[in-house]
Design a protein around this motif. Structure first.
Motif, PDB file in Angstrom:
ATOM      1  N   SER A  10      72.877  50.826  72.648  1.00 39.21           N
ATOM      2  CA  SER A  10      72.211  49.667  73.239  1.00 39.21           C
ATOM      3  C   SER A  10      71.537  48.790  72.193  1.00 39.21           C
ATOM      4  CB  SER A  10      71.153  50.136  74.246  1.00 39.21           C
ATOM      5  OG  SER A  10      70.076  50.774  73.560  1.00 39.21           O
ATOM      6  N   GLY A  11      71.249  49.377  71.024  1.00 41.42           N
ATOM      7  CA  GLY A  11      70.521  48.642  69.988  1.00 41.42           C
ATOM      8  C   GLY A  11      69.024  48.859  70.026  1.00 41.42           C
ATOM      9  N   VAL A  12      68.530  49.660  70.994  1.00 42.02           N
ATOM     10  CA  VAL A  12      67.102  49.930  71.127  1.00 42.02           C
ATOM     11  C   VAL A  12      66.791  51.301  70.533  1.00 42.02           C
ATOM     12  CG1 VAL A  12      65.171  50.224  72.724  1.00 42.02           C
ATOM     13  CG2 VAL A  12      66.937  48.490  73.174  1.00 42.02           C
ATOM     14  N   VAL A  13      65.774  51.349  69.679  1.00 43.27           N
ATOM     15  CA  VAL A  13      65.374  52.594  69.027  1.00 43.27           C
ATOM     16  C   VAL A  13      63.937  52.933  69.398  1.00 43.27           C
ATOM     17  CG1 VAL A  13      64.984  53.755  66.815  1.00 43.27           C
ATOM     18  CG2 VAL A  13      66.951  52.212  67.095  1.00 43.27           C
ATOM     19  N   HIS A  14      63.705  54.190  69.816  1.00 44.10           N
ATOM     20  CA  HIS A  14      62.373  54.699  70.098  1.00 44.10           C
ATOM     21  C   HIS A  14      61.997  55.659  68.966  1.00 44.10           C
ATOM     22  CE1 HIS A  14      62.645  53.287  74.338  1.00 44.10           C
ATOM     23  NE2 HIS A  14      63.924  53.604  74.195  1.00 44.10           N
ATOM     24  N   TRP A  15      61.091  55.245  68.085  1.00 40.04           N
ATOM     25  CA  TRP A  15      60.641  56.086  66.963  1.00 40.04           C
ATOM     26  C   TRP A  15      59.342  56.747  67.409  1.00 40.04           C
ATOM     27  CZ3 TRP A  15      62.816  56.150  61.816  1.00 40.04           C
ATOM     28  CH2 TRP A  15      62.080  56.885  60.884  1.00 40.04           C
ATOM     29  N   ILE A  16      59.371  58.073  67.547  1.00 41.87           N
ATOM     30  CA  ILE A  16      58.252  58.789  68.155  1.00 41.87           C
ATOM     31  C   ILE A  16      57.518  59.595  67.090  1.00 41.87           C
ATOM     32  CG2 ILE A  16      57.604  60.424  69.953  1.00 41.87           C
ATOM     33  CD1 ILE A  16      60.321  59.700  71.285  1.00 41.87           C
ATOM     34  N   GLY A  17      56.293  59.171  66.794  1.00 42.07           N
ATOM     35  CA  GLY A  17      55.480  59.836  65.782  1.00 42.07           C
ATOM     36  C   GLY A  17      55.224  58.934  64.591  1.00 42.07           C
ATOM     37  N   THR A  18      53.997  58.984  64.064  1.00 36.60           N
ATOM     38  CA  THR A  18      53.639  58.073  62.967  1.00 36.60           C
ATOM     39  C   THR A  18      52.947  58.830  61.836  1.00 36.60           C
ATOM     40  OG1 THR A  18      51.481  57.545  63.931  1.00 36.60           O
ATOM     41  CG2 THR A  18      53.352  56.166  64.585  1.00 36.60           C
ATOM     42  N   SER A  25      59.947  51.987  54.368  1.00 36.61           N
ATOM     43  CA  SER A  25      61.368  51.701  54.125  1.00 36.61           C
ATOM     44  C   SER A  25      62.217  51.980  55.350  1.00 36.61           C
ATOM     45  CB  SER A  25      61.871  52.528  52.940  1.00 36.61           C
ATOM     46  OG  SER A  25      61.225  52.166  51.752  1.00 36.61           O
ATOM     47  N   GLY A  26      61.987  53.138  55.988  1.00 37.45           N
ATOM     48  CA  GLY A  26      62.791  53.481  57.148  1.00 37.45           C
ATOM     49  C   GLY A  26      62.543  52.557  58.320  1.00 37.45           C
ATOM     50  N   LEU A  27      61.270  52.308  58.634  1.00 32.17           N
ATOM     51  CA  LEU A  27      60.972  51.433  59.767  1.00 32.17           C
ATOM     52  C   LEU A  27      61.412  49.999  59.509  1.00 32.17           C
ATOM     53  CD1 LEU A  27      57.488  52.596  61.094  1.00 32.17           C
ATOM     54  CD2 LEU A  27      59.762  53.127  61.979  1.00 32.17           C
ATOM     55  N   GLU A  28      61.261  49.537  58.271  1.00 27.78           N
ATOM     56  CA  GLU A  28      61.670  48.163  57.965  1.00 27.78           C
ATOM     57  C   GLU A  28      63.176  47.995  58.138  1.00 27.78           C
ATOM     58  OE1 GLU A  28      60.428  44.792  54.788  1.00 27.78           O
ATOM     59  OE2 GLU A  28      60.892  46.770  53.957  1.00 27.78           O
ATOM     60  N   ARG A  33      67.756  46.086  61.653  1.00 25.80           N
ATOM     61  CA  ARG A  33      69.059  46.440  62.207  1.00 25.80           C
ATOM     62  C   ARG A  33      69.055  46.683  63.711  1.00 25.80           C
ATOM     63  NH1 ARG A  33      72.880  48.530  58.918  1.00 25.80           N
ATOM     64  NH2 ARG A  33      74.083  48.397  60.859  1.00 25.80           N
ATOM     65  N   ALA A  34      67.950  47.151  64.266  1.00 19.65           N
ATOM     66  CA  ALA A  34      67.898  47.425  65.702  1.00 19.65           C
ATOM     67  C   ALA A  34      67.610  46.144  66.485  1.00 19.65           C
ATOM     68  CB  ALA A  34      66.829  48.470  66.007  1.00 19.65           C
ATOM     69  N   ARG A  35      68.104  46.097  67.707  1.00 19.13           N
ATOM     70  CA  ARG A  35      67.784  44.956  68.568  1.00 19.13           C
ATOM     71  C   ARG A  35      66.308  44.982  68.943  1.00 19.13           C
ATOM     72  NH1 ARG A  35      67.946  44.246  74.084  1.00 19.13           N
ATOM     73  NH2 ARG A  35      68.912  46.291  74.434  1.00 19.13           N
ATOM     74  N   ARG A  36      65.791  46.189  69.200  1.00 21.79           N
ATOM     75  CA  ARG A  36      64.357  46.381  69.459  1.00 21.79           C
ATOM     76  C   ARG A  36      63.957  47.736  68.883  1.00 21.79           C
ATOM     77  NH1 ARG A  36      63.139  45.663  75.751  1.00 21.79           N
ATOM     78  NH2 ARG A  36      60.977  45.771  75.017  1.00 21.79           N
ATOM     79  N   LEU A  37      62.785  47.772  68.248  1.00 23.31           N
ATOM     80  CA  LEU A  37      62.239  49.026  67.740  1.00 23.31           C
ATOM     81  C   LEU A  37      60.892  49.257  68.407  1.00 23.31           C
ATOM     82  CD1 LEU A  37      62.106  51.462  65.822  1.00 23.31           C
ATOM     83  CD2 LEU A  37      61.118  49.929  64.091  1.00 23.31           C
ATOM     84  N   ARG A 347      73.855  54.306  61.616  1.00 22.76           N
ATOM     85  CA  ARG A 347      75.230  54.773  61.832  1.00 22.76           C
ATOM     86  C   ARG A 347      75.470  55.031  63.320  1.00 22.76           C
ATOM     87  NH1 ARG A 347      78.853  53.531  58.894  1.00 22.76           N
ATOM     88  NH2 ARG A 347      80.019  55.504  58.814  1.00 22.76           N
ATOM     89  N   ILE A 348      74.432  55.491  64.031  1.00 21.27           N
ATOM     90  CA  ILE A 348      74.556  55.638  65.484  1.00 21.27           C
ATOM     91  C   ILE A 348      74.655  54.262  66.137  1.00 21.27           C
ATOM     92  CG2 ILE A 348      73.443  56.481  67.588  1.00 21.27           C
ATOM     93  CD1 ILE A 348      72.088  58.635  65.903  1.00 21.27           C
ATOM     94  N   LEU A 349      73.815  53.323  65.687  1.00 19.69           N
ATOM     95  CA  LEU A 349      73.860  51.965  66.236  1.00 19.69           C
ATOM     96  C   LEU A 349      75.223  51.319  66.013  1.00 19.69           C
ATOM     97  CD1 LEU A 349      70.358  50.613  65.095  1.00 19.69           C
ATOM     98  CD2 LEU A 349      71.004  51.436  67.379  1.00 19.69           C
ATOM     99  N   ASP A 350      75.843  51.637  64.869  1.00 22.90           N
ATOM    100  CA  ASP A 350      77.167  51.091  64.552  1.00 22.90           C
ATOM    101  C   ASP A 350      78.293  51.855  65.244  1.00 22.90           C
ATOM    102  OD1 ASP A 350      76.003  49.213  62.909  1.00 22.90           O
ATOM    103  OD2 ASP A 350      76.370  50.327  61.052  1.00 22.90           O
ATOM    104  N   GLU A 351      77.917  52.897  66.009  1.00 24.70           N
ATOM    105  CA  GLU A 351      78.892  53.751  66.716  1.00 24.70           C
ATOM    106  C   GLU A 351      79.891  54.363  65.736  1.00 24.70           C
ATOM    107  OE1 GLU A 351      80.464  51.442  69.944  1.00 24.70           O
ATOM    108  OE2 GLU A 351      78.488  51.154  70.864  1.00 24.70           O
ATOM    109  N   ALA A 352      79.357  54.782  64.565  1.00 24.74           N
ATOM    110  CA  ALA A 352      80.198  55.330  63.501  1.00 24.74           C
ATOM    111  C   ALA A 352      80.178  56.848  63.453  1.00 24.74           C
ATOM    112  CB  ALA A 352      79.747  54.770  62.150  1.00 24.74           C
TER     113      ALA A 352
END
Length: 395
Positions: A10-18, A25-28, A33-37, A347-352
């Motif tokens: 879908s392009g939506v990523v839920h990053w759980i934990g801070t 670097s990872g979040l940026e 790349r994600a439609r929504r983070l 890679r998941i977002l790219d369906e690779a």
């Protein structure tokens, strides 16, 4: 693989934990790349503060982890990224599977995750594990090293030594010879886990891993290393040929020189096996050695494979070395954990990636892609081999 068609991303990523391993670097990368983070923490205010601290305010959506809220927001094709303790992963993967969402984390693949990943695969979902630093980048480098060795020596070898050592250490060694990059209790608890590895051609178990500490010299600098967890399953995971006689196979932990002496108090407490005392010492160490913004950490990862003749003569040796120091914008540990994880999510977002269980990069072509990405994004590795590559064999 039978089951439902792969669920489109879908392009939506839920990053759980801070926590400390959630790096800029990872979040940026996912902001780009994600439609929504969506960044989830105990409160939305905490998530907002973390985004601001990383210089990413306004680029992701802050969310509070209240009962039912996460479940209500997950949609088919989303990616659920767990940066929570490993014990929380199975429940989050079950939730993701129920909501037809993909899943990613950096932790080792437990039996519970493996079982749930099979259900996710049948539902057409991708499950990515072991996609951080260790485990993660070490897997990527190990797959490349084994493949290069096979190209050079084939699938039969009289004596093979494989070692993989990784550690987060202070950039400037302190009297404790360590800098906590995760919960002190977790560090002490890991020392209570016996280590299994191959040494001298035999399978060995070390009840107290630090008692097998030895010196490792990298580029002239001494470190201390010891086996960690169970190395044996990785013989198959790294696709070591059956025709290679393994003299040594060990995955372990790297520490600053002088670490074993500096940690005498810790080892004495761990040996008591007294849970109350161990937890008390963990709290005391957290107070005694706090991580401040002025501290700079360093990550060192060394993966080496040596092939010898029957008489002990060198046939081939190759190694990868990652040596990174953190700066004022991001710790080395946060970069080395969150960046490969975020790349795996792209890679998941790219369906690779295929449905079901994936561990970092498990084939040489995918591993090479990950290394090129890491090199281009501030996590470079150095490869050396002896003798030099034969004509026609890629270095």
């Amino acid at each position: 693989m039978s089951g439902d068609p792969i669920v489109p991303a879908s392009g939506v990523v839920h990053w759980i934990g801070t926590g400390l391993s959630t790096g800029r670097s990872g979040l940026e990368l996912l902001c780009e790349r994600a439609r929504r983070l969506k960044l989830w923490d105990r409160t939305a205010e905490r998530a907002e503060r973390r985004l601001a601290a990383l210089g990413l305010a306004g680029r992701a959506e802050a969310r509070a982890l209240r009962p039912g809220d996460l479940e209500a927001e997950i949609r088919p094709g989303d990616v659920v990224v767990s940066m929570l303790p490993a014990t929380e992963h199975p429940a989050l993967l079950r939730l993701a599977t129920a909501r037809r969402a993909h899943f990613a984390c950096t932790s080792y693949t437990s039996e519970a995750l493996t079982e749930q990943a099979a259900a996710a695969a049948r539902a057409g979902l991708v499950v990515l594990t072991e996609a951080g630093l260790d485990p993660g980048i070490d897997h990527v480098l190990s797959h490349l090293l084994v493949e290069r060795a096979r190209e050079e020596v084939g699938d039969r070898a009289a004596s093979v030594t494989f070692t993989s050592y990784c550690g987060g250490i202070p950039a400037e060694p302190n009297d404790f010879r360590y800098r906590f990059s995760w919960a002190p209790y977790g560090v002490l608890a890991a020392l209570r886990t016996p280590a299994q590895h191959i040494d001298g051609g035999r399978r060995r178990t070390v009840r107290h891993p630090w008692q097998a500490t030895r010196t490792l010299v990298l580029d002239g600098e001494p470190f201390e290393v010891y086996p960690n967890r169970d190395s044996l399953p990785f013989v198959a995971q790294y696709r070591i040929p059956d025709g290679w006689h393994l003299h040594t196979f060990v995955r372990g932990t790297l520490r600053s020189a002088g670490w074993r002496t500096a940690w005498t108090e810790v080892f004495d407490t761990v040996l008591t096996d007294d849970e109350t005392r161990i937890r008390s010492l963990a709290k005391e160490l957290a107070d005694r050695y706090p991580t401040t913004e002025a501290d700079r950490d360093r990550v060192v990862l060394s993966v080496e494979l040596t092939v010898q003749e029957t008489d002990g003569g060198l046939r081939w040796r190759g190694s990868h070395l990652l040596d990174l120091t953190g700066d004022e914008t991001e710790s080395a540990m946060a970069r080395c954990v969150s960046l490969p994880l975020a790349h795996g999510v792209t890679r998941i977002l790219d369906e690779a990636l295929p449905r079901g269980l994936n561990r970092a990069a498990e084939d040489p072509e995918e591993a090479a892609r990950w290394v090129r990405f890491l090199d281009a994004h501030g996590v470079p590795t150095t490869f050396t081999q002896t003798p030099p590559a034969r004509p026609g064999v890629a270095p």
